[in-house]
Design an enzyme around this catalytic site. Structure first.
Site, PDB file in Angstrom:
ATOM      1  N   ASP A   1       0.580  -3.656   8.427  1.00  0.00           N
ATOM      2  CA  ASP A   1       1.281  -3.915   7.171  1.00  0.00           C
ATOM      3  C   ASP A   1       0.904  -5.251   6.553  1.00  0.00           C
ATOM      4  O   ASP A   1       1.508  -5.687   5.592  1.00  0.00           O
ATOM      5  CB  ASP A   1       2.794  -3.829   7.376  1.00  0.00           C
ATOM      6  CG  ASP A   1       3.524  -3.444   6.100  1.00  0.00           C
ATOM      7  OD1 ASP A   1       2.917  -2.774   5.247  1.00  0.00           O
ATOM      8  OD2 ASP A   1       4.707  -3.816   5.945  1.00  0.00           O
TER       9      ASP A   1
ATOM     10  N   ASP B   1       0.812  -1.221   0.000  1.00  0.00           N
ATOM     11  CA  ASP B   1       0.000   0.000   0.000  1.00  0.00           C
ATOM     12  C   ASP B   1       0.848   1.275   0.000  1.00  0.00           C
ATOM     13  O   ASP B   1       0.340   2.376   0.116  1.00  0.00           O
ATOM     14  CB  ASP B   1      -0.961   0.012   1.190  1.00  0.00           C
ATOM     15  CG  ASP B   1      -0.258  -0.010   2.539  1.00  0.00           C
ATOM     16  OD1 ASP B   1       0.985   0.089   2.593  1.00  0.00           O
ATOM     17  OD2 ASP B   1      -0.959  -0.133   3.554  1.00  0.00           O
TER      18      ASP B   1
ATOM     19  N   ASP C   1       2.288   2.877   8.905  1.00  0.00           N
ATOM     20  CA  ASP C   1       1.277   1.866   8.594  1.00  0.00           C
ATOM     21  C   ASP C   1       1.000   1.067   9.862  1.00  0.00           C
ATOM     22  O   ASP C   1       1.895   0.437  10.419  1.00  0.00           O
ATOM     23  CB  ASP C   1       1.784   0.940   7.489  1.00  0.00           C
ATOM     24  CG  ASP C   1       0.697   0.092   6.860  1.00  0.00           C
ATOM     25  OD1 ASP C   1      -0.323  -0.151   7.528  1.00  0.00           O
ATOM     26  OD2 ASP C   1       0.877  -0.329   5.714  1.00  0.00           O
TER      27      ASP C   1
ATOM     28  N   GLU D   1     -14.731   7.645  15.631  1.00  0.00           N
ATOM     29  CA  GLU D   1     -14.276   8.261  14.372  1.00  0.00           C
ATOM     30  C   GLU D   1     -15.273   9.331  13.927  1.00  0.00           C
ATOM     31  O   GLU D   1     -14.878  10.398  13.469  1.00  0.00           O
ATOM     32  CB  GLU D   1     -14.102   7.194  13.288  1.00  0.00           C
ATOM     33  CG  GLU D   1     -13.535   7.706  11.984  1.00  0.00           C
ATOM     34  CD  GLU D   1     -12.021   7.871  11.995  1.00  0.00           C
ATOM     35  OE1 GLU D   1     -11.524   8.585  11.112  1.00  0.00           O
ATOM     36  OE2 GLU D   1     -11.339   7.299  12.864  1.00  0.00           O
TER      37      GLU D   1
ATOM     38  N   SER E   1      12.738  16.673  -2.091  1.00  0.00           N
ATOM     39  CA  SER E   1      13.772  17.264  -1.239  1.00  0.00           C
ATOM     40  C   SER E   1      13.387  18.663  -0.783  1.00  0.00           C
ATOM     41  O   SER E   1      13.736  19.087   0.315  1.00  0.00           O
ATOM     42  CB  SER E   1      15.118  17.297  -1.959  1.00  0.00           C
ATOM     43  OG  SER E   1      15.651  15.992  -2.025  1.00  0.00           O
TER      44      SER E   1
END
Length: 153
Positions: free
Chosen positions: A48, A28, A45, A85, A103
């Site tokens: 994973d 992902d 993450d 949530e 960068s």
């Protein structure tokens, strides 16, 4: 031909050319590890093993049972039967950002101590592996990917 050299070169190319995490088991493009284009760049993450769960993912079933977007919020308030949530994030409309030139956005710099011999010490080079793995960038301090206060280090 030495065994494994081709694979090592492909791995290095993946990290520094494609700018994807070196360790991403579910594909992902998010990692549970900080280094080698890991969570310093995109967020950590929290699962994973599941490609649908990663920072920035849309909430699954209002995160009643699992934290699908890795923001640390899951479950249901038992007093009112509303998912946390929904209570804490409804209407926040996360959008992310688009960055041209990583960068520039990732706080590229060389430590000033490297250029002043009176300040050189072993401690100055403790971050060298992290700096090298991130191509002289410090993504944890950047505006776009940052999560650390540069004045606290």
């Amino acid at each position: 031909d030495l065994p494994g050299i081709k694979e090592i070169c492909e791995w290095i190319n993946l990290i520094f050319s494609d700018h994807e995490p070196a360790v991403d088991l579910d594909g992902d493009k998010h990692s549970p590890y900080e280094t080698l284009r890991g969570y310093s760049w995109r967020g950590k993450d929290c699962d994973d093993g599941n490609g649908a769960i990663h920072p920035g993912a849309r909430s699954l079933n209002s995160d009643r049972e699992i934290d699908s977007n890795c923001n640390g919020i899951k479950g249901v308030d038992p007093a009112i039967n509303i998912p946390y949530e929904t209570t804490f994030c409804a209407g926040s409309e996360p959008r992310g950002i688009a960055v041209l030139g990583d960068s520039i956005s990732a706080h590229f710099h060389l430590p000033r101590e490297w250029f002043n011999s009176s300040e050189l010490s072993v401690a100055v080079f403790e971050a060298l592996p992290y700096i090298g793995e991130n191509e002289l960038d410090w993504p944890a301090f950047s505006y776009g990917t940052g999560f650390m206060n540069a004045t606290d280090t």
